[in-house]
Design an enzyme around this catalytic site. Sequence first.
Site, PDB file in Angstrom:
ATOM      1  N   ASP A  20      -0.934  -1.062   6.270  1.00 15.91           N
ATOM      2  CA  ASP A  20       0.481  -1.139   5.899  1.00 15.91           C
ATOM      3  C   ASP A  20       0.868   0.071   5.022  1.00 15.91           C
ATOM      4  O   ASP A  20       0.167   0.401   4.066  1.00 15.91           O
ATOM      5  CB  ASP A  20       0.664  -2.454   5.125  1.00 15.91           C
ATOM      6  CG  ASP A  20       2.114  -2.851   4.936  1.00 15.91           C
ATOM      7  OD1 ASP A  20       2.941  -2.487   5.776  1.00 15.91           O
ATOM      8  OD2 ASP A  20       2.397  -3.545   3.935  1.00 15.91           O
ATOM      9  N   HIS A  21       1.969   0.716   5.355  1.00 20.89           N
ATOM     10  CA  HIS A  21       2.573   1.771   4.521  1.00 20.89           C
ATOM     11  C   HIS A  21       1.677   2.964   4.217  1.00 20.89           C
ATOM     12  O   HIS A  21       1.650   3.449   3.075  1.00 20.89           O
ATOM     13  CB  HIS A  21       3.056   1.187   3.179  1.00 20.89           C
ATOM     14  CG  HIS A  21       4.353   0.469   3.315  1.00 20.89           C
ATOM     15  ND1 HIS A  21       5.531   1.099   3.602  1.00 20.89           N
ATOM     16  CD2 HIS A  21       4.636  -0.853   3.227  1.00 20.89           C
ATOM     17  CE1 HIS A  21       6.496   0.198   3.687  1.00 20.89           C
ATOM     18  NE2 HIS A  21       5.990  -0.992   3.471  1.00 20.89           N
TER      19      HIS A  21
ATOM     20  N   HIS B 230      11.358  -4.706  -0.896  1.00 19.22           N
ATOM     21  CA  HIS B 230      10.038  -5.234  -1.251  1.00 19.22           C
ATOM     22  C   HIS B 230      10.123  -5.963  -2.589  1.00 19.22           C
ATOM     23  O   HIS B 230      10.856  -5.534  -3.479  1.00 19.22           O
ATOM     24  CB  HIS B 230       9.018  -4.096  -1.380  1.00 19.22           C
ATOM     25  CG  HIS B 230       8.629  -3.491  -0.070  1.00 19.22           C
ATOM     26  ND1 HIS B 230       8.948  -2.199   0.283  1.00 19.22           N
ATOM     27  CD2 HIS B 230       7.948  -3.994   0.983  1.00 19.22           C
ATOM     28  CE1 HIS B 230       8.462  -1.932   1.482  1.00 19.22           C
ATOM     29  NE2 HIS B 230       7.860  -3.005   1.940  1.00 19.22           N
ATOM     30  N   GLY B 231       9.353  -7.015  -2.731  1.00 14.48           N
ATOM     31  CA  GLY B 231       9.308  -7.744  -4.001  1.00 14.48           C
ATOM     32  C   GLY B 231      10.447  -8.748  -4.094  1.00 14.48           C
ATOM     33  O   GLY B 231      11.122  -9.045  -3.100  1.00 14.48           O
TER      34      GLY B 231
ATOM     35  N   HIS C 196      10.251  -5.652   6.733  1.00  8.08           N
ATOM     36  CA  HIS C 196       9.457  -5.591   5.490  1.00  8.08           C
ATOM     37  C   HIS C 196      10.208  -6.365   4.414  1.00  8.08           C
ATOM     38  O   HIS C 196      11.392  -6.657   4.549  1.00  8.08           O
ATOM     39  CB  HIS C 196       9.279  -4.132   5.058  1.00  8.08           C
ATOM     40  CG  HIS C 196       8.248  -3.420   5.864  1.00  8.08           C
ATOM     41  ND1 HIS C 196       7.042  -3.005   5.339  1.00  8.08           N
ATOM     42  CD2 HIS C 196       8.225  -3.082   7.173  1.00  8.08           C
ATOM     43  CE1 HIS C 196       6.338  -2.424   6.301  1.00  8.08           C
ATOM     44  NE2 HIS C 196       7.032  -2.445   7.410  1.00  8.08           N
ATOM     45  N   GLY C 197       9.489  -6.659   3.320  1.00 10.24           N
ATOM     46  CA  GLY C 197      10.161  -7.346   2.211  1.00 10.24           C
ATOM     47  C   GLY C 197      10.548  -8.764   2.579  1.00 10.24           C
ATOM     48  O   GLY C 197      11.633  -9.236   2.246  1.00 10.24           O
TER      49      GLY C 197
ATOM     50  N   VAL D 117       5.010 -10.370   4.775  1.00 12.74           N
ATOM     51  CA  VAL D 117       5.060 -11.144   3.529  1.00 12.74           C
ATOM     52  C   VAL D 117       3.900 -10.731   2.619  1.00 12.74           C
ATOM     53  O   VAL D 117       2.741 -10.771   3.030  1.00 12.74           O
ATOM     54  CB  VAL D 117       4.933 -12.661   3.803  1.00 12.74           C
ATOM     55  CG1 VAL D 117       4.951 -13.448   2.496  1.00 12.74           C
ATOM     56  CG2 VAL D 117       6.032 -13.144   4.732  1.00 12.74           C
TER      57      VAL D 117
END
Length: 294
Positions: A81-82, A177-178, A205-206, A228
Site C-alpha cells: 500500500d502507498h 486517511h484517518g 482509500h480512507g 480500512v
Amino acid sequence: MALLSLKELYNGYDTHFAVAAFNVHNLEYAQGVMMAAEAENAPVILMVGAGMSKYCGLGWMAAVCKYAAEDTHLPVVLHLDHAKDLELIVRAIQAGFTSVMFDGSHLPYEENVAQTRRVVEIAHAAAVSVEGELGAIAGVEDDLQVSKDLLTDPAQAEAFVRETGVDALAVSIGNRHGLYQQPADLDFQRLAAIKGRVEVPLVLHGGSDIPDAHVRRAVALGIWKYNVATDLKIAFTNALRARLGETDSCEPPATLGAAREAVKELARKKMQLLGCSGQGGRWKAPAQNREVLR
Ligand code: 13P
C-alpha cells in the site's frame, strides 16, 4: 490456495460488490482478518503499508500472508500500500507480494504517468497487479487537507488509466486517511462520472469513519476495493488496553488474544457492509488471467 493478484481476484467475479482491503501490521492483525474472512466466507485483500513495512518487515509480512492464503480455500491478495519508490516495489515483488500500489499522486501529472507506467512494466512482467492513484487523498498519510484541487478529474482519470495500463485506480472524491474532522462528504457525482469513463476497478482509500449509508452508496456507484486501516487499529488498541486493565497475565492468548478477536469482529462488520460476505466460494479462476497479465 496460492495468493492471487488483484486482477485475478477481480476477473474471477461476474457480479459487483466491494472487497475489503485491510492494513495488517503483525501476526494478530493478519490472523484476525483471516478469521473474519473464514467466518464470512469472503475474499480478502491483506495490505502492508509502505511506511509501516519499516516496522513490521516486508519479508516477515509476506511469509505470514503467503501462509494465510495457502491455509484457506478463500481468495486472498497480498498488496503493498502507498509505495512511492520503485526500489521498495521491486523488493515487495521479490518477497512475494501479488499486487502493489504506486502512489504518484504527489507528482505532476506527466511524471505520475511516466513513473506509474514504469512500475506497470516491471510488475506485469512478474504477474503482479498495479494500483495507481490520481488526485491526492487527504489526511494522516500525507498530511493534506481535503480540498477541491485534490479531487480526481474524471477525464484525466480515463487518460491516466489508458496511458499507464494500471489494473486499479485509487480515486480522491473527498475521502481522507484517518478519522474525519468534519463528517465525511463524498462527491458521489464525481465518483459516478469516473466510473462512467474508467474500466478498471476503483479503489477508495480512507475507508474508516465513514457512515454506513455513504459506504453502501460508494459501493453501488462502483468502488470495488475498499481500504480500512484506522478503524482496525482503534479496535485492536482499545481491546488490548481494556484487557491489560483487567488481567495481570503476561500470556499472549490472555492479552493479544483479545486484540485479535476485536480485529476479527470489526473486519466481519466491514465485510458484511461491503457485500463481500458469502462471496469467497464464488470466485472462479479465469484460465487466461496469468496470460493477460504477462
Ligand atoms: P484509513 O486509515 O482511513 O482506514 O485508510 C486506510 C487506507 O486507505 C490505507 O491505504
